[in-house]
Design a protein around this motif. Structure first.
Motif, PDB file in Angstrom:
ATOM      1  N   ILE A   4       0.846  -1.201   0.000  1.00 40.92           N
ATOM      2  CA  ILE A   4       0.000   0.000   0.000  1.00 40.92           C
ATOM      3  C   ILE A   4       0.879   1.248   0.000  1.00 40.92           C
ATOM      4  N   GLU A   5       1.884   1.254   0.828  1.00 41.68           N
ATOM      5  CA  GLU A   5       2.770   2.417   0.915  1.00 41.68           C
ATOM      6  C   GLU A   5       3.581   2.625  -0.357  1.00 41.68           C
ATOM      7  N   ALA A   6       3.811   1.555  -1.112  1.00 46.83           N
ATOM      8  CA  ALA A   6       4.593   1.654  -2.345  1.00 46.83           C
ATOM      9  C   ALA A   6       3.744   2.040  -3.558  1.00 46.83           C
ATOM     10  N   ASP A   7       2.437   1.988  -3.433  1.00 47.35           N
ATOM     11  CA  ASP A   7       1.547   2.282  -4.561  1.00 47.35           C
ATOM     12  C   ASP A   7       1.486   3.795  -4.794  1.00 47.35           C
ATOM     13  N   PRO A   8       1.915   4.291  -5.966  1.00 43.05           N
ATOM     14  CA  PRO A   8       1.927   5.735  -6.225  1.00 43.05           C
ATOM     15  C   PRO A   8       0.528   6.361  -6.176  1.00 43.05           C
ATOM     16  N   GLU A   9      -0.504   5.607  -6.521  1.00 44.61           N
ATOM     17  CA  GLU A   9      -1.866   6.149  -6.503  1.00 44.61           C
ATOM     18  C   GLU A   9      -2.364   6.382  -5.078  1.00 44.61           C
ATOM     19  N   LEU A  10      -1.769   5.695  -4.116  1.00 46.69           N
ATOM     20  CA  LEU A  10      -2.195   5.838  -2.728  1.00 46.69           C
ATOM     21  C   LEU A  10      -1.235   6.682  -1.893  1.00 46.69           C
ATOM     22  N   ALA A  11      -0.207   7.220  -2.505  1.00 46.98           N
ATOM     23  CA  ALA A  11       0.818   7.972  -1.777  1.00 46.98           C
ATOM     24  C   ALA A  11       0.223   9.124  -0.976  1.00 46.98           C
ATOM     25  N   HIS A  12      -0.712   9.862  -1.563  1.00 49.72           N
ATOM     26  CA  HIS A  12      -1.309  11.000  -0.855  1.00 49.72           C
ATOM     27  C   HIS A  12      -2.080  10.521   0.378  1.00 49.72           C
ATOM     28  N   ALA A  13      -2.877   9.470   0.214  1.00 50.62           N
ATOM     29  CA  ALA A  13      -3.664   8.955   1.335  1.00 50.62           C
ATOM     30  C   ALA A  13      -2.764   8.406   2.439  1.00 50.62           C
ATOM     31  N   VAL A  14      -1.706   7.719   2.069  1.00 53.27           N
ATOM     32  CA  VAL A  14      -0.770   7.178   3.057  1.00 53.27           C
ATOM     33  C   VAL A  14      -0.087   8.318   3.806  1.00 53.27           C
ATOM     34  N   ALA A  15       0.313   9.354   3.097  1.00 53.41           N
ATOM     35  CA  ALA A  15       0.964  10.504   3.742  1.00 53.41           C
ATOM     36  C   ALA A  15       0.002  11.206   4.690  1.00 53.41           C
ATOM     37  N   GLU A  16      -1.244  11.365   4.274  1.00 46.58           N
ATOM     38  CA  GLU A  16      -2.238  12.019   5.134  1.00 46.58           C
ATOM     39  C   GLU A  16      -2.496  11.192   6.384  1.00 46.58           C
ATOM     40  N   ARG A  17      -2.574   9.884   6.237  1.00 52.22           N
ATOM     41  CA  ARG A  17      -2.812   9.007   7.386  1.00 52.22           C
ATOM     42  C   ARG A  17      -1.711   9.196   8.420  1.00 52.22           C
ATOM     43  N   GLY A  18      -0.493   9.405   7.969  1.00 50.15           N
ATOM     44  CA  GLY A  18       0.622   9.591   8.884  1.00 50.15           C
ATOM     45  C   GLY A  18       0.541  10.861   9.698  1.00 50.15           C
ATOM     46  N   THR A  19      -0.262  11.839   9.264  1.00 49.22           N
ATOM     47  CA  THR A  19      -0.378  13.104   9.993  1.00 49.22           C
ATOM     48  C   THR A  19      -1.521  13.095  11.003  1.00 49.22           C
ATOM     49  N   ARG A  20      -2.368  12.092  10.954  1.00 51.11           N
ATOM     50  CA  ARG A  20      -3.530  12.037  11.850  1.00 51.11           C
ATOM     51  C   ARG A  20      -3.162  11.393  13.178  1.00 51.11           C
ATOM     52  N   THR A  21      -3.827  11.853  14.219  1.00 51.08           N
ATOM     53  CA  THR A  21      -3.604  11.277  15.543  1.00 51.08           C
ATOM     54  C   THR A  21      -4.917  10.728  16.084  1.00 51.08           C
TER      55      THR A  21
END
Length: 63
Positions: A4-21
């Motif tokens: 999932i983290e390697a998929d370029p189409e999901l990069a934005h969603a993965v990055a956003e998930r990392g900012t949520r608490t």
């Protein structure tokens, strides 16, 4: 998870998930009836518990 983290189409969603608490107190347990009511409010017509072990439950809902 790595795929999932390697998929370029999901990069934005993965990055956003990392900012949520998750700011939930350790002693907070959502009430069972609250979950059922939220599912019904969301349009699910058939809602109920299908399994329970101690305080853990699985709820199923059909739209």
């Amino acid at each position: 998870m790595d795929s999932i983290e390697a998929d370029p189409e999901l990069a934005h969603a993965v990055a956003e998930r990392g900012t949520r608490t998750w700011n939930r107190p350790d002693n907070h347990e959502p009430r069972y009836d609250l979950h059922l009511n939220l599912l019904r409010d969301a349009g699910f017509r058939d809602v109920g518990q299908i399994w329970q072990y101690g305080r853990s439950r699985i709820i199923a809902a059909i739209k």
